[in-house]
Scaffold this motif. Structure first.
Motif, PDB file in Angstrom:
ATOM      1  N   GLN A   4     -38.744  47.212 -18.227  1.00  0.00           N
ATOM      2  CA  GLN A   4     -37.811  46.599 -15.983  1.00  0.00           C
ATOM      3  C   GLN A   4     -36.698  46.708 -16.763  1.00  0.00           C
ATOM      4  O   GLN A   4     -36.115  46.973 -17.616  1.00  0.00           O
ATOM      5  N   THR A   5     -35.847  47.076 -15.734  1.00  0.00           N
ATOM      6  CA  THR A   5     -34.762  46.767 -16.087  1.00  0.00           C
ATOM      7  C   THR A   5     -33.680  46.216 -15.242  1.00  0.00           C
ATOM      8  O   THR A   5     -33.329  45.617 -14.016  1.00  0.00           O
ATOM      9  N   ILE A   6     -32.462  46.050 -15.822  1.00  0.00           N
ATOM     10  CA  ILE A   6     -31.443  44.799 -15.930  1.00  0.00           C
ATOM     11  C   ILE A   6     -30.473  45.559 -15.058  1.00  0.00           C
ATOM     12  O   ILE A   6     -29.701  46.623 -15.074  1.00  0.00           O
ATOM     13  N   ILE A   7     -29.997  44.899 -13.480  1.00  0.00           N
ATOM     14  CA  ILE A   7     -28.908  45.958 -12.888  1.00  0.00           C
ATOM     15  C   ILE A   7     -27.749  44.454 -13.219  1.00  0.00           C
ATOM     16  O   ILE A   7     -27.889  43.840 -12.741  1.00  0.00           O
ATOM     17  N   CYS A   8     -26.779  44.949 -13.718  1.00  0.00           N
ATOM     18  CA  CYS A   8     -25.322  43.995 -13.258  1.00  0.00           C
ATOM     19  C   CYS A   8     -24.533  44.448 -12.528  1.00  0.00           C
ATOM     20  O   CYS A   8     -23.639  45.638 -12.892  1.00  0.00           O
ATOM     21  N   ILE A   9     -24.214  43.841 -11.909  1.00  0.00           N
ATOM     22  CA  ILE A   9     -23.017  43.638 -10.988  1.00  0.00           C
ATOM     23  C   ILE A   9     -21.641  42.783 -11.018  1.00  0.00           C
ATOM     24  O   ILE A   9     -22.210  41.444 -11.308  1.00  0.00           O
ATOM     25  N   VAL A  10     -20.602  43.284 -10.832  1.00  0.00           N
ATOM     26  CA  VAL A  10     -19.175  42.749 -11.549  1.00  0.00           C
ATOM     27  C   VAL A  10     -18.398  43.032 -10.760  1.00  0.00           C
ATOM     28  O   VAL A  10     -18.155  43.810  -9.882  1.00  0.00           O
ATOM     29  N   GLY A  11     -17.710  41.808 -10.892  1.00  0.00           N
ATOM     30  CA  GLY A  11     -15.954  41.528 -10.522  1.00  0.00           C
ATOM     31  C   GLY A  11     -15.619  40.123 -10.455  1.00  0.00           C
ATOM     32  O   GLY A  11     -16.298  39.538 -10.993  1.00  0.00           O
ATOM     33  N   GLN A  12     -14.317  40.638  -9.989  1.00  0.00           N
ATOM     34  CA  GLN A  12     -13.581  40.007 -11.019  1.00  0.00           C
ATOM     35  C   GLN A  12     -13.829  38.465 -10.111  1.00  0.00           C
ATOM     36  O   GLN A  12     -13.729  38.635  -8.271  1.00  0.00           O
ATOM     37  N   LYS A  13     -14.159  36.766 -10.499  1.00  0.00           N
ATOM     38  CA  LYS A  13     -15.072  35.739  -9.259  1.00  0.00           C
ATOM     39  C   LYS A  13     -15.908  36.115  -8.396  1.00  0.00           C
ATOM     40  O   LYS A  13     -15.476  36.083  -7.457  1.00  0.00           O
ATOM     41  N   ILE A  14     -16.700  36.956  -8.673  1.00  0.00           N
ATOM     42  CA  ILE A  14     -17.580  37.910  -6.928  1.00  0.00           C
ATOM     43  C   ILE A  14     -18.287  36.247  -6.765  1.00  0.00           C
ATOM     44  O   ILE A  14     -18.995  36.020  -5.541  1.00  0.00           O
ATOM     45  N   THR A  15     -18.771  35.410  -7.882  1.00  0.00           N
ATOM     46  CA  THR A  15     -19.650  34.760  -7.468  1.00  0.00           C
ATOM     47  C   THR A  15     -19.096  33.253  -6.207  1.00  0.00           C
ATOM     48  O   THR A  15     -19.691  31.950  -5.900  1.00  0.00           O
ATOM     49  N   GLU A  16     -17.632  33.356  -6.736  1.00  0.00           N
ATOM     50  CA  GLU A  16     -16.640  32.498  -5.301  1.00  0.00           C
ATOM     51  C   GLU A  16     -16.563  32.980  -4.266  1.00  0.00           C
ATOM     52  O   GLU A  16     -16.647  32.268  -2.958  1.00  0.00           O
ATOM     53  N   GLN A  17     -17.599  34.506  -3.866  1.00  0.00           N
ATOM     54  CA  GLN A  17     -16.703  35.130  -2.637  1.00  0.00           C
ATOM     55  C   GLN A  17     -18.346  34.439  -1.879  1.00  0.00           C
ATOM     56  O   GLN A  17     -19.328  34.227  -2.063  1.00  0.00           O
ATOM     57  N   LYS A  18     -18.067  34.168  -0.795  1.00  0.00           N
ATOM     58  CA  LYS A  18     -18.304  33.317   0.626  1.00  0.00           C
ATOM     59  C   LYS A  18     -20.302  35.505   1.188  1.00  0.00           C
ATOM     60  O   LYS A  18     -19.731  36.405   0.643  1.00  0.00           O
ATOM     61  N   ALA A  19     -20.549  35.017   0.950  1.00  0.00           N
ATOM     62  CA  ALA A  19     -22.523  35.473   1.274  1.00  0.00           C
ATOM     63  C   ALA A  19     -22.273  37.028   0.070  1.00  0.00           C
ATOM     64  O   ALA A  19     -22.844  37.701   0.813  1.00  0.00           O
ATOM     65  N   MET A  20     -21.599  36.578  -0.999  1.00  0.00           N
ATOM     66  CA  MET A  20     -21.982  37.535  -1.962  1.00  0.00           C
ATOM     67  C   MET A  20     -23.582  37.515  -2.688  1.00  0.00           C
ATOM     68  O   MET A  20     -23.355  39.490  -1.873  1.00  0.00           O
ATOM     69  N   LEU A  21     -24.373  36.550  -2.362  1.00  0.00           N
ATOM     70  CA  LEU A  21     -25.777  36.991  -2.465  1.00  0.00           C
ATOM     71  C   LEU A  21     -26.212  38.134  -1.396  1.00  0.00           C
ATOM     72  O   LEU A  21     -27.073  38.375  -1.786  1.00  0.00           O
ATOM     73  N   LYS A  22     -25.855  37.560  -0.291  1.00  0.00           N
ATOM     74  CA  LYS A  22     -26.384  37.970   1.394  1.00  0.00           C
ATOM     75  C   LYS A  22     -26.470  39.390   0.719  1.00  0.00           C
ATOM     76  O   LYS A  22     -27.137  40.046   1.406  1.00  0.00           O
TER      77      LYS A  22
END
Ligand code: ASP
Ligand code: MG
Length: 440
Positions: free
Chosen positions: A375-393
């Protein structure tokens, strides 16, 4: 004081080594220069060691002879005067006498580690003599005098710092101090190393130990890119990263940095700058504690991941269950990377399968176990991206129909990790590159 580290490709050709001398001279103030082994050397030493461990002396000697030729050709181009050619030849002969002595003896893991250390020991001596030939004043400070790891293979930063202080005081009048990356002593005082790619770690440890102004890691690419340039065509260098972002990217597969490099630098807030030896004008990447919030910064991918799923209708909701599951991994000294839980099951990933069979056996008492390798882990980074609207979308829209095995979000504000089968890795990296970055 600035710490400058040059990797294998930066010292791997005589003309590159000469170029490094220029870069060092062009850096103002006092500096400690950390070198890797010439590119390919550590791999060859590993191959020699592997042959010797299984008693294949003839094969080892073949590799030794080939490596020796490589170094003989190298010094012919590196030194111009006859007297320095002779010095170079003397260094090469001496190293290869030692390598053959190690090969001829009772070859165990201790001799293996001593063998691996020769790459950095020889590269630094050759470079030092090159500076002397050019009448540049410098000193060689052996890493084995100060760099050490404890019984858990963890660097002893305080001790390193204590040992370095008097050594540097005695070298107060010297502007250029050269030392070896990667190598160290272990708690038995034997020669050991900081694991493959460990020269970056050396530089950061020294930077932290002496509270350097900056640690510079010189490689063959212009900084950390937003995605893996070997897989994705259109990638761009990132000018600024935070320590957390860089750590995450290095740990999850960005090849440019040894995964532990950021830790010591972050502890003492020492900026780490990534620069390109082949293009010194390129701005590279600066890693500090300051970040700019807002958007996706970079993606990294780590292969060789195994996902383990434990299904247990009885136990999952009981308190203490996860602790007991984690204890199994602790007992087998295997770190866990990702974890996701459901009412009746928990999935987690590891990147080291050496104890997998034992882990599976121990986990069976909790429920039904299934294992997916490759399996492969793909890691996406950015300051406070989890607080962004519709980020996971955005992430999921980009991935389209690529099957996702696990998602981890919310552990840190700065990253989202997804697990895919390795066969989807290239497609996923390209799709995310298109969907998350504005690279036109
Ligand atoms: N020479 C060692 C290796 O190839 C250490 C390093 O280059 O960072 O792994
Ligand atoms: Mg490296």
């Amino acid at each position: 004081m600035v710490v400058l580290k040059f990797g294998g490709t930066s010292v791997g050709k005589p003309e590159r080594m000469k170029k490094i001398a220029e870069l060092v001279l062009g850096t103002p103030g006092k500096k400690i220069v950390i070198l890797s082994a010439l590119s390919g050397t550590t791999n060859t030493l590993v191959a020699i060691g592997d042959h010797l461990l299984v008693g294949q002396h003839a094969k080892a000697e073949e590799e030794i002879a080939r490596l020796e030729k490589h170094y003989e050709a190298f010094i012919k181009e590196l030194y111009t005067s006859e007297s320095f050619q002779a010095i170079g030849q003397e260094i090469v002969s001496r190293f290869f006498i030692l390598i053959r002595l190690l090969a001829a003896g009772q070859f165990d893991n201790k001799s293996y580690r001593e063998l691996l250390a020769q790459g950095e020991l020889i590269s630094t001596e050759l470079f030092y003599q090159h500076l002397l030939e050019r009448k540049i004043s410098a000193r060689l400070l052996p890493a084995l005098y100060f760099m050490s790891i404890d019984e858990n293979d963890e660097p002893e930063l305080d001790k390193i710092s204590e040992r370095l202080k008097p050594l540097l005081t005695s070298l107060q009048h010297v502007d250029i101090i050269i030392s070896q990356g990667y190598i160290c002593r272990n708690h038995r005082n034997e020669i050991d190393n900081l694991k493959r790619g460990g020269s970056d770690y050396t530089a950061s440890l020294i930077g932290a130990a002496i509270r350097a102004e900056e640690v510079q890691i010189w490689t063959d690419i212009d900084g950390m890119h937003n995605n893996d340039p070997r897989i994705v065509k259109k990638t761009v260098p990132i000018s600024e990263l935070t320590f957390d972002e860089a750590s995450e990217l290095a740990y999850f597969g960005a090849k440019i940095l040894h995964p532990s490099t950021i830790v010591p630098a972050q502890k003492y807030n020492i900026p780490v700058r990534l620069k390109n030896t082949m293009d010194e004008k390129a701005p590279g990447t600066i890693i500090t504690s300051k970040g700019s919030e807002g958007s996706f910064k970079a993606i990294a991918a780590k292969d060789g991941i195994t996902a383990i799923n434990i299904r247990s209708s009885r136990m999952l909701m009981a308190y203490g269950f996860l602790r007991r599951v984690f204890e199994v991994f602790e007992n087998h000294k295997t770190p866990i990377d990702m974890v996701t839980t459901a009412e009746v099951a928990v999935s987690l990933t590891i990147d080291n399968n050496s104890r997998l069979a034992d882990i599976e056996t121990d986990l069976k008492k909790f429920g039904i176990i299934s294992v997916d390798k490759d399996q492969t882990i793909i890691c996406i980074v950015g300051q406070k991206i989890t607080e962004q609207k519709a980020m996971l979308k955005k992430v999921f829209d980009s991935l389209g129909e690529i099957p996702i095995r696990m998602v981890s979000c919310g552990g840190s504000a700065n990253n989202v990790s997804i697990l895919v089968d390795k066969s989807y890795k290239d497609k996923a990296l390209n799709a995310l590159n298109e969907g998350l970055f504005d690279l036109r």
